[in-house]
Every structure is written in structure tokens, then in C-alpha cells.
Motif scaffolding. Sequence first.
Motif, short mmCIF file in Angstrom:
data_model
loop_
_atom_site.label_atom_id
_atom_site.label_comp_id
_atom_site.label_asym_id
_atom_site.label_seq_id
_atom_site.Cartn_x
_atom_site.Cartn_y
_atom_site.Cartn_z
N MET A 71 0.76 -1.09 0.11
CA MET A 71 0.19 -0.10 0.28
C MET A 71 0.66 1.17 -0.08
N GLY A 72 1.96 1.31 0.55
CA GLY A 72 2.79 2.43 0.58
C GLY A 72 2.70 3.14 2.23
N GLU A 73 3.96 4.15 1.86
CA GLU A 73 3.66 4.88 3.09
C GLU A 73 2.24 5.46 3.02
N VAL A 74 1.65 5.43 5.07
CA VAL A 74 0.19 6.21 4.93
C VAL A 74 0.60 7.47 5.56
N ILE A 75 -0.27 8.50 4.31
CA ILE A 75 0.08 9.79 4.78
C ILE A 75 -1.04 10.15 5.10
N ALA A 76 -2.11 9.61 5.75
CA ALA A 76 -3.33 10.32 5.92
C ALA A 76 -3.86 9.74 6.38
N THR A 77 -4.49 9.62 8.14
CA THR A 77 -5.04 8.09 9.28
C THR A 77 -5.86 9.42 9.72
N ARG A 78 -7.13 8.74 9.26
CA ARG A 78 -8.38 9.02 9.61
C ARG A 78 -9.49 8.44 10.50
N VAL A 79 -9.80 8.98 11.10
CA VAL A 79 -11.12 8.39 11.98
C VAL A 79 -12.80 9.15 11.26
N PHE A 80 -13.34 8.45 10.48
CA PHE A 80 -14.21 8.94 10.35
C PHE A 80 -15.82 8.20 9.91
N GLY A 81 -16.97 8.52 11.05
CA GLY A 81 -18.16 7.34 10.65
C GLY A 81 -17.28 5.87 11.64
N GLY A 82 -16.65 6.49 12.72
CA GLY A 82 -16.59 5.32 13.31
C GLY A 82 -15.08 4.21 13.18
N GLU A 83 -14.60 4.32 11.83
CA GLU A 83 -14.22 3.65 10.85
C GLU A 83 -12.77 4.55 10.75
N LEU A 84 -12.01 3.66 11.17
CA LEU A 84 -10.44 4.23 10.92
C LEU A 84 -9.89 4.08 9.69
N ILE A 85 -9.36 4.91 8.24
CA ILE A 85 -9.30 5.29 7.37
C ILE A 85 -7.74 5.25 7.16
N LYS A 86 -7.47 4.76 6.54
CA LYS A 86 -5.50 5.07 6.07
C LYS A 86 -5.60 5.64 4.38
N GLY A 126 -9.57 20.88 3.34
CA GLY A 126 -9.19 21.94 5.48
C GLY A 126 -7.81 22.42 4.02
N ILE A 127 -7.14 22.11 2.82
CA ILE A 127 -6.15 22.46 3.05
C ILE A 127 -6.02 24.10 2.84
N PRO A 128 -5.19 24.26 2.32
CA PRO A 128 -5.67 26.20 1.95
C PRO A 128 -5.68 26.38 0.53
N GLU A 129 -6.27 27.61 0.70
CA GLU A 129 -6.90 28.46 -0.25
C GLU A 129 -5.93 28.62 -1.12
N ILE A 130 -5.06 28.13 -2.34
CA ILE A 130 -3.97 28.86 -2.46
C ILE A 130 -3.85 27.69 -3.98
N LEU A 162 -1.83 18.85 7.38
CA LEU A 162 -2.30 19.28 7.87
C LEU A 162 -3.34 17.99 8.89
N GLU A 163 -3.05 16.69 7.97
CA GLU A 163 -2.62 15.82 8.70
C GLU A 163 -1.69 15.96 10.02
N SER A 164 -0.97 15.75 9.72
CA SER A 164 0.38 15.50 11.29
C SER A 164 -0.50 16.28 12.36
N GLN A 165 -0.75 17.95 11.41
CA GLN A 165 -1.24 18.57 12.58
C GLN A 165 -2.68 18.58 13.46
N ARG A 166 -3.57 18.07 12.48
CA ARG A 166 -4.42 17.06 13.69
C ARG A 166 -4.51 16.14 15.22
N THR A 167 -3.57 15.39 13.84
CA THR A 167 -2.87 14.04 14.72
C THR A 167 -2.18 14.92 16.00
N ARG A 168 -1.67 16.03 16.35
CA ARG A 168 -0.40 16.67 17.16
C ARG A 168 -1.79 17.21 17.84
N GLU A 169 -2.59 17.63 17.18
CA GLU A 169 -3.72 18.61 18.46
C GLU A 169 -4.74 17.01 18.88
N TYR A 170 -5.02 16.26 18.46
CA TYR A 170 -6.27 14.95 18.94
C TYR A 170 -5.17 14.38 19.74
#
Length: 91
Positions: free
Chosen positions: A1-16, A59-63, A78-86
Motif C-alpha cells: 500500500m505504500g507510506e500512509v500519509i493520512a489516517t482518519r477516523v471517519f464515521g467510526g471507521e479508521l481510514i488510512k 482543509g487545504i489552504p486556498e492557494i 494538515l493530517e500531522s497537525q490534526r494528529t498532534r491536536e488529537y
Amino acid sequence: MGEVIATRVFGGELIKRSQSDVEEFITGRGIGYPATKRDIIRFATGKSAESDFLDLLKGIPEIEYNTPDEVTREIERLESQRTREYTRPEY
């Protein structure tokens, strides 16, 4: 699958998401770079991206992005920031 760059919990499910998963929705015929955030979201929507991925793109900047790699870096940041906050300890 390669390096995971985004891991999220969405709708109660872990999504990588791997680099190739992300590239599927930000590259290909029909999108040219430079591209705006709006262009990228419209393209991903047209490729039937799942709502969790569209949420990431919103969530990405308007650029203006010159390459798909720039989009990927913003998603990683963005995902790194969210992970730190979480994972931040509460006192």
C-alpha cells in the motif's frame, strides 16, 4: 500500500490513505496544474472520491497548487497537525 500519509477516523471507521490513494484523486486526465483548491475538489468529486477524502481536501489552504506533490504535502501537513491536536494531553 505504500507510506500512509493520512489516517482518519471517519464515521467510526479508521481510514488510512497512502500516497497512491491520494494521487488517484488529484492527478490524471482532466486536471491541469496549476490548479486551485476548488479545481482539485471538483476533479476529485468527478472521480467519485469518498466523502472523507473530500473532507481532507476542503482543509487545504486556498492557494494555487503547481503540482500534485504540493497538494500531497498540504494533506500530510494538515493530517500531522490534526494528529498532534488529537493526541495532545489534557491537563
